[in-house]
Design an enzyme around this catalytic site. Structure first.
Site, PDB file in Angstrom:
ATOM      1  N   ASP A  53       0.827  -1.103   0.123  1.00  0.00           N
ATOM      2  CA  ASP A  53      -0.006  -0.008   0.135  1.00  0.00           C
ATOM      3  C   ASP A  53       0.996   1.449  -0.067  1.00  0.00           C
ATOM      4  OD1 ASP A  53      -2.066  -1.716   0.222  1.00  0.00           O
ATOM      5  OD2 ASP A  53      -2.912  -1.134   2.184  1.00  0.00           O
TER       6      ASP A  53
ATOM      7  N   CYS B 281      -4.362  -6.005  -3.183  1.00  0.00           N
ATOM      8  CA  CYS B 281      -3.214  -6.865  -2.755  1.00  0.00           C
ATOM      9  C   CYS B 281      -2.979  -8.261  -3.604  1.00  0.00           C
ATOM     10  CB  CYS B 281      -3.200  -6.953  -1.318  1.00  0.00           C
ATOM     11  SG  CYS B 281      -1.843  -8.086  -0.542  1.00  0.00           S
TER      12      CYS B 281
ATOM     13  N   HIS C 212      -0.204 -14.253   1.432  1.00  0.00           N
ATOM     14  CA  HIS C 212      -1.639 -13.842   1.003  1.00  0.00           C
ATOM     15  C   HIS C 212      -2.004 -14.508  -0.261  1.00  0.00           C
ATOM     16  CE1 HIS C 212      -4.351 -10.175   1.289  1.00  0.00           C
ATOM     17  NE2 HIS C 212      -4.831 -11.212   1.841  1.00  0.00           N
TER      18      HIS C 212
ATOM     19  N   ASP D 235       2.531  -3.155  -3.879  1.00  0.00           N
ATOM     20  CA  ASP D 235       1.840  -4.100  -4.532  1.00  0.00           C
ATOM     21  C   ASP D 235       0.594  -3.431  -5.201  1.00  0.00           C
ATOM     22  OD1 ASP D 235       0.584  -3.382  -2.217  1.00  0.00           O
ATOM     23  OD2 ASP D 235      -0.043  -5.441  -1.555  1.00  0.00           O
TER      24      ASP D 235
END
Length: 434
Positions: free
Chosen positions: A11, A51, A112, A261
């Site tokens: 971010d 993300c 993730h 990202d």
């Protein structure tokens, strides 16, 4: 053999760093130095404004839309045990293909891309992993949004409660490089920070009240000063990593890439871009990107070559002499011509789609086609990077051609599943204004 270090911030806004004109330039001395030693890209794009999809594209070198797991954002703990929402172990990846070519592979930081037992770093080519599996965790307790500890080392729970996560990741990355300095085995190190993603916690400023479970959210607290300090602390770790590469004699033939990202969130500086995370406006997908490779990049270069996250996957595989699995051809484009000559530019059409607000975008050369809900736009983003002058009415033929090109590309991708959900990362008041 060339080594690779891919550093992914979480971010980070386009103009947060000093070398990108940030309004707090002192927060990023190591990255500013890295830019001076290598090349800074002014038209780098993430594969997605959120993300996980970008991470699917990075690890596979392919458009994330080809995989079911990338249709969900965020990949929260509700998907624990899922057999469909994650990176399929059978899909070739950058680490799996480099590993087969003799590389040591490690992921330090955020995964993730799906939960064990069906998914995980070790199932997709990483020999070593230390970090969280989910999207956002407390920097001190390492609890995820469900209140579970989410810090693992090679598949086992890791207890480092009270230690600041950014520093833990930096330390592990430096240790990995120091070990490679001794054994000289070629390597891929993926260093995926959670900084400066919420929760808003600095090394010496734990959030109050303590962030746990459902209170772990991006709307809880924070300030621009806290956000800047989180970037400083990440930057310090990157500086130590670069120093370790040089001290160990590895710097000359190690390609180090730093990027984000997706575009920045509530405290980020995206100037002069409009919008942010969740948006296909420039602020949501144009990101800072720096590459250092002394053997192949002339110091101090600034490149306007536009490219996407997955192009770095193709670049690293080409540098390693690794050919992509023919059953899973790459969508990325190797960037060696731009790295060799900062003034060189080549055609690179780039496509996006987003279920949130039914967004679609195509950048081709200086032109960008954007659709949000039922509104269509055509921008010359080289002269109007704030996307204020909609030229759709003046250039109807170009608009129609780009609209059709996007549709042709979209038909080549998997359809977005009806049951795929995108959770809003913004409150209504936080949505970027156009």
């Amino acid at each position: 053999m060339t080594n690779f270090v891919f550093i992914l911030a979480d971010d980070l806004g386009y103009a947060d760093l000093g070398c990108y004109g940030g309004r707090a330039p002192e927060i990023s001395p190591a990255l500013d130095r890295m830019a001076a030693q290598g090349m800074r890209f002014t038209h780098a794009y993430s594969n997605s404004p959120v993300c996980s999809p970008t991470r699917f594209a990075l690890i596979t070198g392919r458009y994330q839309y080809r995989l079911r797991g990338a249709a969900e954002e965020p990949l929260t703990g509700k998907f624990r045990g899922s057999t469909t929402v994650g990176l399929p172990p059978e899909h070739p990846t950058l680490p799996s293909q480099l590993k087969a070519a003799g590389y040591q592979t490690a992921l330090v930081g955020k995964w993730h891309l799906g939960y064990p037992p069906h998914f995980g770093p070790h199932k997709s080519g990483y020999e070593h992993h230390f970090g969280p599996l989910s999207g956002g965790v407390s920097y001190f307790t390492h609890l995820d949004r469900g209140g579970d500890v989410d810090l693992v080392e090679d598949g086992e729970p890791a207890n480092h409660q009270g230690a600041y996560l950014t520093d833990l990741l930096s330390d592990r990355a430096v240790n990995f490089v120091n070990a490679r300095s001794a054994d000289r085995q070629p390597f891929l190190l993926s260093l995926h920070y959670t900084a400066p993603h919420w929760p808003w916690e600095t090394r010496h400023g734990r959030a109050v009240p303590e962030i746990t479970g459902s209170t772990l959210g991006h709307l809880h607290g924070g300030s621009i000063h806290t956000y800047h300090q989180m970037i400083r602390e990440m930057d310090e770790g990157i500086g130590r990593l670069l120093d370790a590469l040089d001290a160990g004699g590895l710097g000359e033939d190690t390609l180090v890439v730093f990027t984000s990202d997706n575009g920045g969130e509530r405290f980020s500086d995206n100037w002069p871009l409009v919008g942010g995370k969740m948006d296909l406006t420039e602020g949501g997908i144009r990101v800072p990107c720096i590459a250092r490779w002394p053997k192949s990049i002339t110091p101090g270069g600034v490149s306007a070559q536009h490219h996407m996250t997955m192009d770095w996957t193709a670049t690293m595989m080409a540098a390693a002499g690794v050919v992509a699995d023919t059953a899973y051809p790459t969508d990325g484009v190797a960037l060696q011509p731009a790295l060799a000559d900062a003034g060189h530019a080549f055609a690179r059409p780039m496509y996006w789609r987003m279920k949130h607000r039914e967004q679609r975008a195509l950048r081709d050369g200086r032109w960008k086609y954007l659709k949000v809900d039922e509104h269509e736009y055509l921008f010359d983003v080289e002269t109007d990077e704030r996307e204020r002058a909609n030229l759709a009415g003046r250039e109807p033929a170009r608009l129609a051609a780009m609209r059709e090109a996007w549709k042709v590309w979209d038909r080549s991708m998997e359809p977005i599943p009806d049951d795929a959900a995108v959770s809003l990362m913004y409150g209504v008041a936080d949505m970027p204004q156009r």
